[in-house]
Motif scaffolding. Sequence first.
Motif, PDB file in Angstrom:
ATOM      1  N   SER A 106       0.846  -1.183   0.000  1.00  0.00           N
ATOM      2  CA  SER A 106       0.000   0.000   0.000  1.00  0.00           C
ATOM      3  C   SER A 106       0.890   1.245   0.000  1.00  0.00           C
ATOM      4  O   SER A 106       2.074   1.179   0.288  1.00  0.00           O
ATOM      5  CB  SER A 106      -0.960  -0.014   1.189  1.00  0.00           C
ATOM      6  N   LEU A 107       0.286   2.365  -0.341  1.00  0.00           N
ATOM      7  CA  LEU A 107       1.059   3.607  -0.436  1.00  0.00           C
ATOM      8  C   LEU A 107       1.700   3.948   0.904  1.00  0.00           C
ATOM      9  O   LEU A 107       1.069   3.782   1.957  1.00  0.00           O
ATOM     10  CB  LEU A 107       0.165   4.756  -0.881  1.00  0.00           C
ATOM     11  N   ARG A 123       0.497   9.206   1.586  1.00  0.00           N
ATOM     12  CA  ARG A 123      -0.924   9.385   1.920  1.00  0.00           C
ATOM     13  C   ARG A 123      -1.134  10.696   2.677  1.00  0.00           C
ATOM     14  O   ARG A 123      -2.100  11.412   2.423  1.00  0.00           O
ATOM     15  CB  ARG A 123      -1.446   8.184   2.711  1.00  0.00           C
ATOM     16  N   ILE A 132      -1.098  13.385   0.083  1.00  0.00           N
ATOM     17  CA  ILE A 132      -2.323  13.388  -0.723  1.00  0.00           C
ATOM     18  C   ILE A 132      -3.493  13.975   0.063  1.00  0.00           C
ATOM     19  O   ILE A 132      -4.238  14.817  -0.442  1.00  0.00           O
ATOM     20  CB  ILE A 132      -2.650  11.965  -1.239  1.00  0.00           C
ATOM     21  N   TYR A 133      -3.663  13.550   1.319  1.00  0.00           N
ATOM     22  CA  TYR A 133      -4.740  14.119   2.145  1.00  0.00           C
ATOM     23  C   TYR A 133      -4.531  15.613   2.352  1.00  0.00           C
ATOM     24  O   TYR A 133      -5.484  16.392   2.329  1.00  0.00           O
ATOM     25  CB  TYR A 133      -4.810  13.421   3.506  1.00  0.00           C
ATOM     26  N   GLU A 193      -8.641   7.884   8.252  1.00  0.00           N
ATOM     27  CA  GLU A 193      -8.395   6.610   7.574  1.00  0.00           C
ATOM     28  C   GLU A 193      -8.366   5.458   8.581  1.00  0.00           C
ATOM     29  O   GLU A 193      -9.018   4.429   8.388  1.00  0.00           O
ATOM     30  CB  GLU A 193      -7.070   6.710   6.831  1.00  0.00           C
ATOM     31  N   ILE A 228     -11.803   9.472  -1.588  1.00  0.00           N
ATOM     32  CA  ILE A 228     -10.351   9.575  -1.405  1.00  0.00           C
ATOM     33  C   ILE A 228      -9.787   8.297  -0.781  1.00  0.00           C
ATOM     34  O   ILE A 228      -8.898   7.656  -1.339  1.00  0.00           O
ATOM     35  CB  ILE A 228      -9.974  10.806  -0.551  1.00  0.00           C
ATOM     36  N   ARG A 275     -10.094   5.209  -3.060  1.00  0.00           N
ATOM     37  CA  ARG A 275      -9.103   5.131  -4.144  1.00  0.00           C
ATOM     38  C   ARG A 275      -7.711   4.845  -3.605  1.00  0.00           C
ATOM     39  O   ARG A 275      -6.958   4.076  -4.203  1.00  0.00           O
ATOM     40  CB  ARG A 275      -9.080   6.418  -4.978  1.00  0.00           C
ATOM     41  N   LEU A 276      -7.348   5.452  -2.487  1.00  0.00           N
ATOM     42  CA  LEU A 276      -6.019   5.211  -1.916  1.00  0.00           C
ATOM     43  C   LEU A 276      -5.863   3.755  -1.482  1.00  0.00           C
ATOM     44  O   LEU A 276      -4.780   3.192  -1.585  1.00  0.00           O
ATOM     45  CB  LEU A 276      -5.751   6.144  -0.735  1.00  0.00           C
ATOM     46  N   GLU A 277      -6.946   3.136  -1.010  1.00  0.00           N
ATOM     47  CA  GLU A 277      -6.887   1.728  -0.622  1.00  0.00           C
ATOM     48  C   GLU A 277      -6.657   0.827  -1.829  1.00  0.00           C
ATOM     49  O   GLU A 277      -6.091  -0.251  -1.705  1.00  0.00           O
ATOM     50  CB  GLU A 277      -8.191   1.314   0.088  1.00  0.00           C
ATOM     51  N   TRP A 279       1.867   0.423  -4.364  1.00  0.00           N
ATOM     52  CA  TRP A 279       3.176   0.939  -4.715  1.00  0.00           C
ATOM     53  C   TRP A 279       4.057  -0.238  -5.127  1.00  0.00           C
ATOM     54  O   TRP A 279       4.145  -1.217  -4.408  1.00  0.00           O
ATOM     55  CB  TRP A 279       3.755   1.635  -3.486  1.00  0.00           C
TER      56      TRP A 279
END
Length: 182
Positions: A6-7, A12, A15-16, A61, A136, A139-141, A145
């Motif tokens: 994961s990112l 993250r 991005i947030y 999150e 948000i 999509r991040l989930e 990477w």
Amino acid sequence: MEGLQSLPTLLRLYIYGLHGYFVEVTFTALWDLIAVGNFRLQGCSSIWSLAIYGSCGLALEKLSKKLRDKNVPIYFRALIYVMLIYLWEYTSGTLLRLISACPWDYEEFRYNVSGLITLEYAPFWLVTGILTERIIMGRLEQLRWVGVGNKKNLEPQSTLSSSSSANGFASTNGLIKMKRTD
């Protein structure tokens, strides 16, 4: 899949932070348009907002994952998100006031608490919490990477459909892959 993760937390956070910053600038521009008819659409914010929105996004999150794991209904999660956002805004505002750096003051609002939060913004924070979770965080989930230190991880993998683009990146079923340039 080997090499996929994961990112990273810092990405993250970034991005947030950028998302919150963008939304705040857009919100203040539209508020100015509606309230005083300013068609310049010049929003405003503070660099402090990047850290505040970024860290609050990470907290939301973690909270969201726990609440969804316990099957808490969305309407109840949204109310909890509003409370967390208010707590975050009040705490960060209090800390920034200690160094005379708080960029907001809600004293002119009828239902403000110490000028640091205003209950009039509850509907906006409610919608923000739901959209953050659904769009948000969702999509991040989904993003993964790909480790760039291992050349093997940079090659298209046979189990994934891959398409390269002219900009040097490859999109693989929603995964972020970087093309090595050396």
